[in-house]
Design an enzyme around this catalytic site. Structure first.
Site, mmCIF file in Angstrom:
data_model
loop_
_atom_site.group_PDB
_atom_site.id
_atom_site.type_symbol
_atom_site.label_atom_id
_atom_site.label_comp_id
_atom_site.label_asym_id
_atom_site.label_seq_id
_atom_site.Cartn_x
_atom_site.Cartn_y
_atom_site.Cartn_z
ATOM 1 N N ILE A 1 -7.080 30.487 -35.587
ATOM 2 C CA ILE A 1 -8.543 30.792 -34.770
ATOM 3 C C ILE A 1 -8.444 32.181 -34.499
ATOM 4 O O ILE A 1 -7.566 32.788 -33.839
ATOM 5 C CB ILE A 1 -8.573 29.773 -33.597
ATOM 6 C CG1 ILE A 1 -8.424 28.458 -34.005
ATOM 7 C CG2 ILE A 1 -9.705 30.050 -32.751
ATOM 8 C CD1 ILE A 1 -7.678 27.508 -32.850
ATOM 9 N N CYS A 2 -9.760 32.693 -34.744
ATOM 10 C CA CYS A 2 -9.697 34.249 -34.218
ATOM 11 C C CYS A 2 -8.837 35.163 -34.793
ATOM 12 O O CYS A 2 -8.346 34.942 -36.095
ATOM 13 C CB CYS A 2 -10.091 34.338 -32.808
ATOM 14 S SG CYS A 2 -10.676 35.544 -32.004
ATOM 15 N N THR A 3 -8.111 35.812 -34.117
ATOM 16 C CA THR A 3 -7.251 36.878 -34.404
ATOM 17 C C THR A 3 -5.633 36.254 -34.711
ATOM 18 O O THR A 3 -4.696 37.048 -35.216
ATOM 19 C CB THR A 3 -6.935 38.053 -33.380
ATOM 20 O OG1 THR A 3 -6.675 37.465 -32.227
ATOM 21 C CG2 THR A 3 -8.055 38.753 -33.314
ATOM 22 N N THR B 1 -11.951 35.960 -40.043
ATOM 23 C CA THR B 1 -11.440 36.446 -38.275
ATOM 24 C C THR B 1 -12.759 37.001 -37.701
ATOM 25 O O THR B 1 -13.721 37.128 -38.105
ATOM 26 C CB THR B 1 -10.290 37.140 -38.106
ATOM 27 O OG1 THR B 1 -9.483 37.339 -37.094
ATOM 28 C CG2 THR B 1 -10.529 38.994 -38.651
#
Length: 326
Positions: free
Chosen positions: A109-111, A129
């Site tokens: 998730i994300c970074t 990302t």
């Protein structure tokens, strides 16, 4: 159908919404599923002692990596603002390689994608990302194929999402994959979110580039275009403003700004249109004229191609004023 074990990897400085968002989706899904058919979620980390999220919230993992030597159905690494520039967590990387990659599906998730990269799990894979960190991810892990505009991406068993709330989009997609779109839609309604968000990350990110020195050729072009956006700008005209040849100007744009002159003009027009859609009640035709699109249909075409949604939908999503507001 057996319960699916979800392992969500956390770490010091984790983004709390990267954790809470997906967990709430899986928890809500359990309420629409028969006993034994839902999800069992566990937080994993290097320690079960309290850690602090990036917003200061304390949280603790259910289990240490050292005690999680088993295969989970789904493994997701939550992101955090420190991951893109941070050093590798060797213990996390080892667990992800040894056990995370054995899951029926695994991802980030994300970074959290940076943690997967350090573990060697992004090479040759399509990933995404947060839009602010996509270029950094591509530079750090050049063997990965980084998509800058995806809300989430699937490449075989690997699943990755864009920034922060996009973890909710990813979790809803996984619930839909496991139990049908009707369950994902029911979860989305309970959480008051879109079951399938329209458009990509570009709708949230600005396209404008840093201003160049106004005495340089590029600076002269930037200044003139910003002040005369409703005019046409073929490359030969931009070159005349800059005092260079068309070919030299094109090379300068790519070298200094990383875009072609055409992309530069379109970016400025698009950002200006977005600002007007967000902050004014101007008609679409007037906005298209002010921004140099020529027609509202041409503006709509650019919005669909670049952002994945129409100007009208963009205004509905992001406007900061309401009709009749002072």
């Amino acid at each position: 159908m057996a319960k699916r074990d979800i392992a969500l990897v956390i770490h010091d400085g984790v983004q709390s919404l990267d954790v809470a968002g997906p967990l709430d989706v899986f928890s809500e899904a359990n309420g629409f599923l028969a006993e034994g058919e839902g999800y069992r979620c566990l937080l994993l980390a290097g320690t079960t002692a309290l850690i602090r999220a990036s917003n200061g919230t304390p949280m603790a993992a259910h289990m240490r990596f050292a005690d999680a030597s088993r295969v989970f159905h789904t493994v997701l690494v939550a992101g955090g603002p420190g991951l893109p520039e941070g050093s590798e967590d060797a213990i996390m990387s080892a667990w992800l390689r040894d056990w995370g990659a054995r899951a029926a599906r695994y991802g980030s998730i994300c970074t959290g994608a940076f943690a997967l990269g350090h573990a060697g799990l992004l090479d040759g894979r399509l990933v995404t990302t947060h839009w602010q960190n996509a270029a950094c991810l591509a530079e750090a892990f050049p063997a990965a194929r980084v998509e800058h505009d995806r809300i989430f991406a699937r490449d075989g068993r690997l699943v990755t999402s864009a920034g922060v709330t996009a973890g909710i989009d990813l979790a809803l997609a996984l619930v839909g994959e496991d139990h049908g779109e009707h369950v994902a839609l029911a979860c989305a309604k309970r959480l008051v979110v879109a079951a399938q968000r329209q458009g990509g990350q570009s709708q949230f990110s600005p396209f404008l580039l840093p201003r160049s020195d106004p005495e340089t050729p590029l600076g002269k072009v930037q200044a003139y275009v910003m002040e005369n956006l409703d005019e046409p700008f073929p490359v030969r005209r931009l070159a005349a403003i800059a005092g260079t040849s068309s070919r030299s100007l094109a090379r300068l744009f790519v070298k200094e700004l990383g875009v072609t002159p055409h992309e530069f003009i379109e970016n400025i027009r698009l950002d200006h249109a977005r600002n007007l859609l967000e902050a004014s009640d101007l008609a679409l035709k007037a906005i298209a004229f002010d921004c140099g699109f020529g027609s509202s249909e041409q503006m709509r075409s650019v919005f669909q191609r670049r952002l994945g949604l129409s100007p009208l939908r963009y205004r509905e999503n992001f406007r900061t004023t309401r009709p009749g507001a002072d």
